[in-house]
Motif scaffolding. Structure first.
Motif, PDB file in Angstrom:
ATOM      1  N   ALA A  96     -11.341 -34.214 -59.421  1.00  0.00           N
ATOM      2  CA  ALA A  96     -11.785 -33.642 -60.707  1.00  0.00           C
ATOM      3  C   ALA A  96     -11.970 -34.726 -61.776  1.00  0.00           C
ATOM      4  O   ALA A  96     -11.340 -35.781 -61.724  1.00  0.00           O
ATOM      5  N   PRO A  97     -12.806 -34.434 -62.783  1.00  0.00           N
ATOM      6  CA  PRO A  97     -13.011 -35.365 -63.902  1.00  0.00           C
ATOM      7  C   PRO A  97     -12.052 -35.058 -65.045  1.00  0.00           C
ATOM      8  O   PRO A  97     -11.269 -34.104 -64.982  1.00  0.00           O
ATOM      9  N   PHE A  98     -12.159 -35.841 -66.132  1.00  0.00           N
ATOM     10  CA  PHE A  98     -11.211 -35.678 -67.246  1.00  0.00           C
ATOM     11  C   PHE A  98     -11.633 -34.608 -68.248  1.00  0.00           C
ATOM     12  O   PHE A  98     -10.830 -34.160 -69.049  1.00  0.00           O
ATOM     13  N   ASN A  99     -12.915 -34.212 -68.244  1.00  0.00           N
ATOM     14  CA  ASN A  99     -13.383 -33.500 -69.437  1.00  0.00           C
ATOM     15  C   ASN A  99     -13.026 -32.020 -69.480  1.00  0.00           C
ATOM     16  O   ASN A  99     -13.003 -31.439 -70.555  1.00  0.00           O
ATOM     17  N   LYS A 139      -6.816 -33.558 -56.255  1.00  0.00           N
ATOM     18  CA  LYS A 139      -6.558 -34.798 -57.002  1.00  0.00           C
ATOM     19  C   LYS A 139      -7.152 -34.640 -58.394  1.00  0.00           C
ATOM     20  O   LYS A 139      -8.355 -34.762 -58.588  1.00  0.00           O
ATOM     21  N   GLU A 168      -6.785 -38.785 -63.250  1.00  0.00           N
ATOM     22  CA  GLU A 168      -5.558 -39.515 -63.590  1.00  0.00           C
ATOM     23  C   GLU A 168      -5.315 -39.548 -65.099  1.00  0.00           C
ATOM     24  O   GLU A 168      -4.231 -39.877 -65.554  1.00  0.00           O
ATOM     25  N   HIS A 208      -9.077 -44.891 -56.950  1.00  0.00           N
ATOM     26  CA  HIS A 208      -9.975 -45.150 -55.826  1.00  0.00           C
ATOM     27  C   HIS A 208      -9.315 -44.988 -54.461  1.00  0.00           C
ATOM     28  O   HIS A 208      -9.920 -44.450 -53.542  1.00  0.00           O
ATOM     29  N   VAL A 241     -16.432 -33.274 -58.939  1.00  0.00           N
ATOM     30  CA  VAL A 241     -17.151 -33.184 -60.213  1.00  0.00           C
ATOM     31  C   VAL A 241     -16.819 -34.455 -60.989  1.00  0.00           C
ATOM     32  O   VAL A 241     -15.644 -34.824 -61.109  1.00  0.00           O
ATOM     33  N   GLY A 242     -17.846 -35.110 -61.509  1.00  0.00           N
ATOM     34  CA  GLY A 242     -17.605 -36.327 -62.279  1.00  0.00           C
ATOM     35  C   GLY A 242     -18.886 -37.123 -62.435  1.00  0.00           C
ATOM     36  O   GLY A 242     -19.987 -36.565 -62.391  1.00  0.00           O
ATOM     37  N   SER A 243     -18.726 -38.429 -62.579  1.00  0.00           N
ATOM     38  CA  SER A 243     -19.882 -39.288 -62.868  1.00  0.00           C
ATOM     39  C   SER A 243     -20.738 -39.515 -61.622  1.00  0.00           C
ATOM     40  O   SER A 243     -20.288 -39.322 -60.489  1.00  0.00           O
ATOM     41  N   ASN A 245     -21.010 -32.334 -58.172  1.00  0.00           N
ATOM     42  CA  ASN A 245     -21.657 -32.085 -59.470  1.00  0.00           C
ATOM     43  C   ASN A 245     -21.487 -33.338 -60.308  1.00  0.00           C
ATOM     44  O   ASN A 245     -20.355 -33.801 -60.491  1.00  0.00           O
ATOM     45  N   MET A 246     -22.597 -33.848 -60.844  1.00  0.00           N
ATOM     46  CA  MET A 246     -22.493 -35.167 -61.483  1.00  0.00           C
ATOM     47  C   MET A 246     -23.065 -35.155 -62.912  1.00  0.00           C
ATOM     48  O   MET A 246     -23.050 -34.132 -63.572  1.00  0.00           O
ATOM     49  N   CYS A 292     -20.490 -31.829 -69.609  1.00  0.00           N
ATOM     50  CA  CYS A 292     -21.671 -32.113 -68.782  1.00  0.00           C
ATOM     51  C   CYS A 292     -22.838 -31.251 -69.214  1.00  0.00           C
ATOM     52  O   CYS A 292     -23.980 -31.544 -68.897  1.00  0.00           O
ATOM     53  N   GLU A 296     -26.471 -41.446 -69.896  1.00  0.00           N
ATOM     54  CA  GLU A 296     -25.658 -40.314 -70.358  1.00  0.00           C
ATOM     55  C   GLU A 296     -24.654 -40.879 -71.365  1.00  0.00           C
ATOM     56  O   GLU A 296     -23.860 -41.754 -71.018  1.00  0.00           O
TER      57      GLU A 296
HETATM   58  P1  NAD Z   1     -15.390 -40.096 -63.160  1.00  0.00           P
HETATM   59  O1  NAD Z   1     -16.449 -40.140 -62.122  1.00  0.00           O
HETATM   60  O2  NAD Z   1     -14.999 -41.367 -63.822  1.00  0.00           O
HETATM   61  O3  NAD Z   1     -14.048 -39.491 -62.521  1.00  0.00           O
HETATM   62  C1  NAD Z   1     -14.073 -38.331 -61.721  1.00  0.00           C
HETATM   63  C2  NAD Z   1     -13.079 -38.471 -60.581  1.00  0.00           C
HETATM   64  O4  NAD Z   1     -13.518 -39.505 -59.704  1.00  0.00           O
HETATM   65  C3  NAD Z   1     -11.683 -38.852 -61.054  1.00  0.00           C
HETATM   66  O5  NAD Z   1     -10.752 -38.064 -60.341  1.00  0.00           O
HETATM   67  C4  NAD Z   1     -11.570 -40.335 -60.747  1.00  0.00           C
HETATM   68  O6  NAD Z   1     -10.266 -40.698 -60.355  1.00  0.00           O
HETATM   69  C5  NAD Z   1     -12.543 -40.547 -59.599  1.00  0.00           C
HETATM   70  N1  NAD Z   1     -13.274 -41.823 -59.704  1.00  0.00           N
HETATM   71  C6  NAD Z   1     -13.710 -42.424 -60.837  1.00  0.00           C
HETATM   72  N2  NAD Z   1     -14.411 -43.528 -60.547  1.00  0.00           N
HETATM   73  C7  NAD Z   1     -14.440 -43.621 -59.212  1.00  0.00           C
HETATM   74  C8  NAD Z   1     -15.035 -44.541 -58.302  1.00  0.00           C
HETATM   75  N3  NAD Z   1     -15.741 -45.609 -58.724  1.00  0.00           N
HETATM   76  N4  NAD Z   1     -14.868 -44.328 -56.990  1.00  0.00           N
HETATM   77  C9  NAD Z   1     -14.173 -43.272 -56.555  1.00  0.00           C
HETATM   78  N5  NAD Z   1     -13.584 -42.360 -57.375  1.00  0.00           N
HETATM   79  C10 NAD Z   1     -13.716 -42.534 -58.674  1.00  0.00           C
HETATM   80  O7  NAD Z   1     -15.845 -39.007 -64.224  1.00  0.00           O
HETATM   81  P2  NAD Z   1     -15.144 -38.669 -65.606  1.00  0.00           P
HETATM   82  O8  NAD Z   1     -15.391 -39.787 -66.550  1.00  0.00           O
HETATM   83  O9  NAD Z   1     -13.743 -38.223 -65.374  1.00  0.00           O
HETATM   84  O10 NAD Z   1     -15.998 -37.379 -66.043  1.00  0.00           O
HETATM   85  C11 NAD Z   1     -17.188 -37.463 -66.795  1.00  0.00           C
HETATM   86  C12 NAD Z   1     -18.412 -37.286 -65.912  1.00  0.00           C
HETATM   87  O11 NAD Z   1     -18.332 -36.051 -65.214  1.00  0.00           O
HETATM   88  C13 NAD Z   1     -19.705 -37.202 -66.706  1.00  0.00           C
HETATM   89  O12 NAD Z   1     -20.687 -37.970 -66.055  1.00  0.00           O
HETATM   90  C14 NAD Z   1     -20.064 -35.725 -66.679  1.00  0.00           C
HETATM   91  O13 NAD Z   1     -21.433 -35.443 -66.828  1.00  0.00           O
HETATM   92  C15 NAD Z   1     -19.569 -35.358 -65.329  1.00  0.00           C
HETATM   93  N6  NAD Z   1     -19.348 -33.915 -65.221  1.00  0.00           N
HETATM   94  C16 NAD Z   1     -20.254 -33.186 -64.514  1.00  0.00           C
HETATM   95  C17 NAD Z   1     -20.112 -31.802 -64.426  1.00  0.00           C
HETATM   96  C18 NAD Z   1     -21.108 -30.978 -63.681  1.00  0.00           C
HETATM   97  O14 NAD Z   1     -20.800 -29.829 -63.366  1.00  0.00           O
HETATM   98  N7  NAD Z   1     -22.284 -31.492 -63.383  1.00  0.00           N
HETATM   99  C19 NAD Z   1     -19.010 -31.183 -65.045  1.00  0.00           C
HETATM  100  C20 NAD Z   1     -18.101 -31.975 -65.747  1.00  0.00           C
HETATM  101  C21 NAD Z   1     -18.273 -33.349 -65.820  1.00  0.00           C
END
Ligand code: NAD
Length: 525
Positions: free
Chosen positions: A182-185, A208, A211, A241, A259-261, A282-283, A316, A416
């Motif tokens: 999961a992401p932080f937001n 997970k 963090e 990682h 969900v994340g970057s 989802n990114m 997002c 973004e």
């Molecule tokens: P992030 O990618 O930095 O972190 C997300 C998860 O991935 C965390 O659990 C982190 O520990 C892990 N992670 C981070 N970098 C990594 C790497 N290089 N290799 C492997 N794992 C890694 O994202 P964030 O900053 O927590 O969240 C913000 C992002 O999430 C934005 O880009 C936002 O658009 C996206 N987001 C997308 C949606 C959607 O539904 N499309 C929803 C919410 C957030």
């Protein structure tokens, strides 16, 4: 009646823990030498202290004070968590669907009862306002409520008489151990997008959390346990990682929800898929709001301000890009005036409209992107870079910022931003606006503001974007529909929640009648 008794018992236990571990809901370590609360692991039904020698500080984004520490789980701990998932899977998968449904019915009740406590944790770790934090929990709660309709969602299909004496049945069966990253937001909503749907279908789950914001997930795990989820069905590990690589590579994990970057998502999709896992990712996003001159001006400007700057733009689905079509460009000064009125403050302060960004690094990145706009020829109409918030001088605050005269080749348009920054482009026609939206690599969400039905229909049919709003700035679907996304915003075949998140494999059976004739049956193939 039984459910009510359990719910009440669950709440009593949580309140007790909350008061012990004030100010955060972390079951505090007994053998940590530090006085900073440490976040535990949740393995096989127990909150256990990590033996890791690698810890990450958790900060309050409004002050940058350290409020807790989260471990980078050791390999042995992560193995133990997957082993617990695997061990509990056969019994959980065999548990009647009605019993699993009952657990999630109790769970939705416990989440409601603890909504404010979860929101308080979110504001503390993530920084968003308490109102936004409650919305975060509420949107996750809706997915839990949707999960309770599993008895309809998991129905199979039948086709009688596919040949003269044969019927065909398909079943949906759980996959096994699934995992979520999961992401932080959205510290509550996104974990709740993940484990409830998978678990109600009979899968076990390894979560997970981010963090940076693990607290809400820990409390949600406790509430699920209090709802009656058996030990080992949900397990939580922490880390960055190494934990992610572990999840991508482990042979017993069958599916990953991410969900994340884009940087992390593309990597996890590729690495997880290479190991034969089903991965949904989802990114990132760059969501455009197209403002037609025939739109209702009052409503449109109010909606734009809320959607661009709410939650400090760390959504997002934030409407981070406005395209003013034709005469709508004259509304820009009024948009600036409205954005100026937003109150920036710590998320727990009364009247705050937006809180801080998650880290000093995030603030620096957002400010650099604003700088790039000036360098590349855009105009800053409202500048939030130098904002000072009284009493919170060390927080990661950026005030609402509006950049106009933006062109699609500028860095502030291409990246973004993920901060309270609205970039504004102008076009003469709707067709030009549609071209800009479709040329942008992201396809998460978009909105058109118009009073013309034909314009709205044309836009919604021609843009290649997952979620489209017509006079709705942030068109996040309710959980009976799936949250989609196209192009660079999504990888995978099955979307989050809705009917698609029913995490299953389809098993097919053909039933024929034993024939007294020659023993051959006729296949339709
Ligand atoms: P992030 O990618 O930095 O972190 C997300 C998860 O991935 C965390 O659990 C982190 O520990 C892990 N992670 C981070 N970098 C990594 C790497 N290089 N290799 C492997 N794992 C890694 O994202 P964030 O900053 O927590 O969240 C913000 C992002 O999430 C934005 O880009 C936002 O658009 C996206 N987001 C997308 C949606 C959607 O539904 N499309 C929803 C919410 C957030």
């Amino acid at each position: 009646m039984a459910a009510l008794v359990l719910a009440a018992a669950g709440r009593a236990r949580i309140l007790q823990l909350a008061s012990k571990a004030n100010p955060t809901w972390y079951p505090v370590s007994s053998f940590s030498s530090s006085s900073v609360p440490t976040v535990k692991l949740f393995i096989d039904g127990k909150f256990v202290e990590s033996r890791s020698d690698k810890w990450i500080d958790i900060h309050n984004p409004a002050t940058n004070e350290v409020i807790g520490r989260v471990p980078q789980s050791t390999k042995a701990e992560m193995d133990a968590a997957v082993a617990a998932c695997k061990r509990s899977f056969p019994t959980w998968a065999d548990t009647s669907i009605l019993s699993r449904q009952q657990i999630f019915l109790r769970y939705q009740q416990l989440i409601k009862e603890n909504l404010k406590e979860i929101a308080r944790l979110i504001t503390l770790e993530q920084g968003k306002t308490l109102a936004d934090a409650e919305g975060d929990v509420f949107r996750g709660l809706q997915v839990v409520e949707h999960a309770c309709s599993v008895t309809s969602l998991m129905l199979g299909e039948t086709m009688p008489s596919i040949t003269k004496d044969m019927d065909l049945y398909s079943y949906r069966l759980p996959l096994g151990v699934c995992a979520g990253i999961a992401p932080f937001n959205f510290p509550a909503m996104i974990p709740l997008w993940m484990f409830p749907m998978a678990m109600v279908c009979g899968n076990t789950f390894l979560m997970k959390p981010s963090e940076r914001v693990p607290g809400a997930t820990m409390l949600l795990a406790k509430l699920l346990q209090d709802s009656g989820a058996p030990d080992g069905t949900l397990n939580i590990i922490h880390g960055q990682h190494e934990a992610v690589n572990f999840i991508c590579d482990h042979p017993d994990i069958k599916a990953i929800s991410f969900v994340g970057s884009n940087q992390a998502g593309e990597y996890i999709f590729e690495r997880g898929s290479r190991h034969g896992k089903r991965v949904q990712a989802n990114m990132g996003a760059k969501n455009h709001g197209v403002i037609m001159p025939d739109a209702n001006k009052e409503n449109t400007l109010n909606q734009l301000v809320g959607a661009a700057f709410g939650a400090a733009g760390q959504r997002c689905m934030a409407l981070s890009t406005a395209i003013l079509v034709g005469e709508a460009k004259k509304w820009l000064p009024e948009l600036v005036e409205r954005a100026k009125k937003l109150r920036v403050n710590a998320g727990d302060q009364p009247g705050a409209d937006l809180g801080p960004l998650i880290t000093p690094q995030a603030k620096e990145r957002v400010c650099n992107l604003i700088d790039s706009g000036t360098k590349e020829g855009a105009s800053i109409l409202l500048d939030g870079r130098k904002i000072k918030v009284k009493g919170y001088e060390n927080g990661n605050f950026v005030g609402p910022t509006i950049i106009s005269n933006v062109k699609p080749n500028m860095t502030c348009y291409k990246e973004e931003i993920f901060g309270p920054v609205l970039v504004v482009l102008e076009t003469e026609t709707l067709d030009e606006a549609i071209k800009i939206v479709n040329d942008n690599p992201y396809g998460n969400g978009t909105a058109i503001f118009t009073t013309n039905g034909a314009t709205a229909r044309k836009y919604s049919h021609l843009v290649d974007v997952g979620q489209v709003g017509v006079n709705v700035p942030i068109p996040v679907p309710l959980p009976m529909f799936s949250f989609t996304g196209s192009r660079s915003s999504f990888r995978g075949d099955t979307n989050f929640y809705g009917k698609q998140q029913v995490t299953h494999i389809i098993k097919q059976e053909q039933h024929g009648i034993l024939s007294s004739s020659n023993g051959l049956h006729h296949s339709p193939n």
